[in-house]
Design a protein around this motif. Structure first.
Motif, mmCIF file in Angstrom:
data_model
loop_
_atom_site.group_PDB
_atom_site.id
_atom_site.type_symbol
_atom_site.label_atom_id
_atom_site.label_comp_id
_atom_site.label_asym_id
_atom_site.label_seq_id
_atom_site.Cartn_x
_atom_site.Cartn_y
_atom_site.Cartn_z
ATOM 1 N N ILE A 179 0.833 -1.207 0.000
ATOM 2 C CA ILE A 179 0.000 0.000 0.000
ATOM 3 C C ILE A 179 0.864 1.251 0.000
ATOM 4 O O ILE A 179 0.592 2.221 -0.723
ATOM 5 N N THR A 180 1.925 1.231 0.817
ATOM 6 C CA THR A 180 2.831 2.383 0.903
ATOM 7 C C THR A 180 3.478 2.669 -0.445
ATOM 8 O O THR A 180 3.520 3.820 -0.899
ATOM 9 N N ILE A 181 3.994 1.627 -1.094
ATOM 10 C CA ILE A 181 4.631 1.799 -2.402
ATOM 11 C C ILE A 181 3.633 2.335 -3.419
ATOM 12 O O ILE A 181 3.947 3.225 -4.221
ATOM 13 N N ALA A 182 2.403 1.817 -3.374
ATOM 14 C CA ALA A 182 1.378 2.223 -4.342
ATOM 15 C C ALA A 182 1.014 3.696 -4.186
ATOM 16 O O ALA A 182 0.951 4.436 -5.178
ATOM 17 N N ILE A 183 0.787 4.148 -2.951
ATOM 18 C CA ILE A 183 0.343 5.531 -2.760
ATOM 19 C C ILE A 183 1.498 6.527 -2.881
ATOM 20 O O ILE A 183 1.252 7.737 -2.958
ATOM 21 N N ILE A 184 2.733 6.035 -2.904
ATOM 22 C CA ILE A 184 3.876 6.923 -3.143
ATOM 23 C C ILE A 184 4.191 6.992 -4.636
ATOM 24 O O ILE A 184 4.519 8.056 -5.165
ATOM 25 N N THR A 185 4.080 5.856 -5.324
ATOM 26 C CA THR A 185 4.430 5.793 -6.746
ATOM 27 C C THR A 185 3.516 6.664 -7.602
ATOM 28 O O THR A 185 3.985 7.403 -8.480
ATOM 29 N N PHE A 186 2.206 6.604 -7.377
ATOM 30 C CA PHE A 186 1.259 7.367 -8.187
ATOM 31 C C PHE A 186 1.525 8.873 -8.116
ATOM 32 O O PHE A 186 1.608 9.532 -9.164
ATOM 33 N N PRO A 187 1.681 9.472 -6.941
ATOM 34 C CA PRO A 187 1.983 10.906 -6.884
ATOM 35 C C PRO A 187 3.301 11.276 -7.555
ATOM 36 O O PRO A 187 3.416 12.352 -8.149
ATOM 37 N N ILE A 188 4.302 10.384 -7.462
ATOM 38 C CA ILE A 188 5.585 10.665 -8.110
ATOM 39 C C ILE A 188 5.392 10.790 -9.621
ATOM 40 O O ILE A 188 5.957 11.687 -10.261
ATOM 41 N N ILE A 189 4.581 9.887 -10.183
ATOM 42 C CA ILE A 189 4.306 9.946 -11.619
ATOM 43 C C ILE A 189 3.590 11.239 -11.982
ATOM 44 O O ILE A 189 3.946 11.914 -12.965
ATOM 45 N N ILE A 190 2.589 11.610 -11.189
ATOM 46 C CA ILE A 190 1.821 12.832 -11.448
ATOM 47 C C ILE A 190 2.713 14.070 -11.358
ATOM 48 O O ILE A 190 2.666 14.952 -12.240
ATOM 49 N N VAL A 191 3.541 14.140 -10.307
ATOM 50 C CA VAL A 191 4.422 15.299 -10.125
ATOM 51 C C VAL A 191 5.438 15.384 -11.260
ATOM 52 O O VAL A 191 5.726 16.468 -11.779
ATOM 53 N N THR A 192 5.990 14.232 -11.651
ATOM 54 C CA THR A 192 6.979 14.214 -12.741
ATOM 55 C C THR A 192 6.365 14.685 -14.052
ATOM 56 O O THR A 192 6.961 15.511 -14.772
#
Length: 305
Positions: A147-160
């Motif tokens: 869950i932690t990896i999932a909710i961190i990965t999505f915002p990183i993609i959006i910010v990038t």
């Protein structure tokens, strides 16, 4: 029951109780961590010695002692990167640590729960209790990690994507928008992980797996204060670790002895973090139980009227 656990505590009281418990029960808590992590740290030191790292002082190239110490980290790292056997051993050490560290935390949590109830315990007994919850802890931790990896990965993609496409349209607005998005996502992620982070205590003491729902209910109305406590504990632990690392590396370089000293300091800082978590979780249980009792009384009064 220990009177300090009887009533809900404020921000400062939780910190004070954490350091008080760490001081009064230092021997027990430190021994628990040493039993689990000591052999791993010893294995790490042995691997360093086999990789050619000096025990007392590791220095590299340079004319001054500062240059020599810095180059010892840059040139050698912790282990010989070319030794495949050592690399595999490092991975094994990391995996074993990831498996055993939560059990050590569980043992400390059981010990503090015994203190709360004024019950006698031994280091061996709480370790046995912790191992009895091994599989629920293991699978719940994996779920929390996913869950932690999932909710961190999505915002990183959006910010990038925002930064890249925004920079093409308008460099200033693109960078500014990415920064604001990053800060917003960081706070949101922090709040979500705080709400779910007490799954561990729920799995260990309440025997509720995976404990995410229980954690969400317990942390209701306390999320900001809890996240603030996590930040304070992180700053305290990081400051201690950084001070010890800088102090001893200045004359030991990247030696085996430095690694041992840093690892001993890690046991101490881990103890503070584990005790702090336990105090926070038990405080939430006290608040939640009090709220449940209050609701039962209110329901009873309503029915009688």
């Amino acid at each position: 029951m220990d009177t300090k656990f009887n009533k809900p505590k404020g921000f400062g009281e939780i910190l004070d109780h954490t350091f008080s418990l760490s001081k009064n029960r230092f021997k027990d808590f430190f021994l628990i961590l040493l039993i689990f992590m000591g052999p791993i740290f010893l294995l790490e030191a042995i691997l360093q010695l086999f990789s050619g790292t000096s025990f007392f002082r590791e220095v590299g190239k340079g004319n001054t002692w500062i240059e020599q110490n810095l180059s010892s980290f840059l040139e050698t790292g912790t282990f010989d990167a070319n030794a495949e056997g050592v690399d595999i051993s490092i991975i094994i050490v990391g995996l074993v640590s990831a498996i055993l560290a939560p059990i050590a935390d569980a043992a400390i949590l059981f010990a503090i729960d015994h203190v709360r109830k004024n019950e006698e315990y031994t280091v061996g007994s709480v370790i046995k209790q912790a191992f009895s919850r091994f599989w629920p802890i293991f699978w719940s931790s994996i779920l929390f990690g996913i869950i932690t990896i999932a909710i961190i990965t999505f915002p990183i993609i959006i910010v990038t994507l925002t930064a890249v496409f925004g920079y093409v349209v308008n460099p200033v607005l693109g960078v500014l928008g990415a920064i604001l998005l990053f800060l917003g996502f960081a706070v949101g992620i922090g709040l979500l992980l705080t709400r779910w982070s007490f799954y561990f205590g729920s799995v260990v003491l309440d025997k509720e797996s995976p404990g995410l729902g229980r954690s969400w209910r317990l942390s209701r109305k306390r999320t900001w204060a809890l996240m603030g406590l996590y930040i304070v504990f992180h700053l305290i632990v990081s400051s201690i670790s950084f001070a010890i690392q800088i102090t001893f590396s200045s004359f030991l370089g990247n030696s085996v002895l430095l690694t041992l000293i840093v690892n001993i300091a890690t046991l101490f800082t881990t103890m503070i973090s584990s005790v702090g978590y336990a105090v926070m979780f038990l405080d939430l249980k006290t608040r939640h139980d009090a709220d449940d009792l209050k609701e039962m009384i209110e329901d009873y009064n309503t029915k009688t009227i």
